[in-house]
Design a protein around this motif. Structure first.
Motif, PDB file in Angstrom:
ATOM      1  N   TRP A  61       0.829  -1.204   0.000  1.00 52.45           N
ATOM      2  CA  TRP A  61       0.000   0.000   0.000  1.00 52.45           C
ATOM      3  C   TRP A  61       0.859   1.247   0.000  1.00 52.45           C
ATOM      4  O   TRP A  61       0.488   2.263  -0.548  1.00 52.45           O
ATOM      5  N   TRP A  62       2.010   1.176   0.687  1.00 49.99           N
ATOM      6  CA  TRP A  62       2.970   2.271   0.686  1.00 49.99           C
ATOM      7  C   TRP A  62       4.352   1.690   0.816  1.00 49.99           C
ATOM      8  O   TRP A  62       4.523   0.524   1.141  1.00 49.99           O
ATOM      9  N   LYS A 113      -4.312   5.742  -1.453  1.00 49.01           N
ATOM     10  CA  LYS A 113      -4.378   7.168  -1.755  1.00 49.01           C
ATOM     11  C   LYS A 113      -4.776   7.909  -0.487  1.00 49.01           C
ATOM     12  O   LYS A 113      -5.178   7.296   0.503  1.00 49.01           O
ATOM     13  N   SER A 114      -4.690   9.225  -0.536  1.00 48.56           N
ATOM     14  CA  SER A 114      -5.064  10.036   0.617  1.00 48.56           C
ATOM     15  C   SER A 114      -6.481   9.721   1.082  1.00 48.56           C
ATOM     16  O   SER A 114      -6.746   9.644   2.288  1.00 48.56           O
ATOM     17  N   LYS A 115      -7.385   9.532   0.141  1.00 52.81           N
ATOM     18  CA  LYS A 115      -8.768   9.240   0.528  1.00 52.81           C
ATOM     19  C   LYS A 115      -8.867   7.916   1.281  1.00 52.81           C
ATOM     20  O   LYS A 115      -9.670   7.784   2.206  1.00 52.81           O
ATOM     21  N   HIS A 116      -8.020   6.945   0.931  1.00 56.49           N
ATOM     22  CA  HIS A 116      -8.022   5.673   1.650  1.00 56.49           C
ATOM     23  C   HIS A 116      -7.523   5.859   3.082  1.00 56.49           C
ATOM     24  O   HIS A 116      -8.040   5.235   4.014  1.00 56.49           O
ATOM     25  N   GLN A 124       5.211  12.313   3.431  1.00 62.31           N
ATOM     26  CA  GLN A 124       5.808  11.808   2.192  1.00 62.31           C
ATOM     27  C   GLN A 124       7.010  12.664   1.790  1.00 62.31           C
ATOM     28  O   GLN A 124       8.028  12.139   1.342  1.00 62.31           O
ATOM     29  N   LYS A 136       5.975   6.556   0.968  1.00 61.74           N
ATOM     30  CA  LYS A 136       5.418   6.996  -0.304  1.00 61.74           C
ATOM     31  C   LYS A 136       4.216   6.105  -0.584  1.00 61.74           C
ATOM     32  O   LYS A 136       4.336   4.875  -0.622  1.00 61.74           O
ATOM     33  N   LEU A 137       3.051   6.712  -0.724  1.00 60.78           N
ATOM     34  CA  LEU A 137       1.857   5.924  -1.020  1.00 60.78           C
ATOM     35  C   LEU A 137       1.987   5.273  -2.390  1.00 60.78           C
ATOM     36  O   LEU A 137       2.442   5.894  -3.343  1.00 60.78           O
ATOM     37  N   LYS A 138       1.588   4.008  -2.477  1.00 61.89           N
ATOM     38  CA  LYS A 138       1.636   3.269  -3.741  1.00 61.89           C
ATOM     39  C   LYS A 138       0.226   2.857  -4.158  1.00 61.89           C
ATOM     40  O   LYS A 138      -0.342   3.433  -5.061  1.00 61.89           O
ATOM     41  N   LYS A 139      -0.330   1.864  -3.500  1.00 63.66           N
ATOM     42  CA  LYS A 139      -1.668   1.376  -3.840  1.00 63.66           C
ATOM     43  C   LYS A 139      -2.739   1.986  -2.938  1.00 63.66           C
ATOM     44  O   LYS A 139      -3.896   1.594  -2.998  1.00 63.66           O
ATOM     45  N   ASN A 194      -0.180  13.945   5.522  1.00 61.18           N
ATOM     46  CA  ASN A 194       0.251  12.885   4.622  1.00 61.18           C
ATOM     47  C   ASN A 194       1.274  13.416   3.607  1.00 61.18           C
ATOM     48  O   ASN A 194       2.299  12.789   3.361  1.00 61.18           O
TER      49      ASN A 194
END
Length: 151
Positions: free
Chosen positions: A51-52, A122-125, A111, A117-120, A107
């Motif tokens: 996920w990150w 997102k901020s909304k998640h 980062q 680092k977000l991968k899969k 967030n």
């Protein structure tokens, strides 16, 4: 995230807890530790599902997670429960604001300083999961309080 930054966020967070009444610390310690375990489980899932990502791999992911969970998250959770004691709507509103700030403000900061680092994800998640956890935590605290009354 550097070692100095990790240590700093933990120390600053715990310094604030000095001002929390001992009764509130005892009252909300169980739910805060429960919340920490939930976030640790999420961190382990994040590693598996990618996920990150954290520079330095799994070892630094764990270091960063422990710094955040047992630093600012721990202190903020205690303070929110203390200030909103028994007032669900206020608790919900404050968590809504804090989770929005985290997901869409902090967030980006975390980062940029290299914490992850977000991968899969997102901020909304981040927002959805954090806000959902607040309801789980509130329910857990109510169960703890109910257990205290019945014992």
């Amino acid at each position: 995230m550097t070692l100095i930054f990790r240590i700093s966020i933990v120390l600053i967070s715990w310094f604030s807890i000095i001002f929390l009444p001992k009764s509130s610390f005892r009252k909300y310690l169980t739910v805060t530790l429960f919340s920490a375990c939930v976030l640790l489980a999420e961190t382990m899932m994040a590693i598996g599902f990618k996920w990150w990502k954290t520079k330095g791999g799994v070892k630094y992911t764990v270091y960063n997670a422990f710094s955040f969970i047992f630093g600012p998250f721990f202190a903020i959770n205690m303070w929110i429960f203390h200030f909103t004691n028994g007032r669900f709507l206020l608790y919900t509103f404050i968590n809504l604001i804090m989770d929005l700030i985290f997901a869409f403000g902090l967030n980006i900061f975390f980062q940029n300083v290299g914490a992850y680092k977000l991968k899969k994800f997102k901020s909304k998640h981040l927002f959805y999961t954090a806000f959902a956890y607040s309801f789980i935590n509130y329910g857990f605290q109510k169960l703890v309080e109910k257990g205290d009354v019945n014992s």
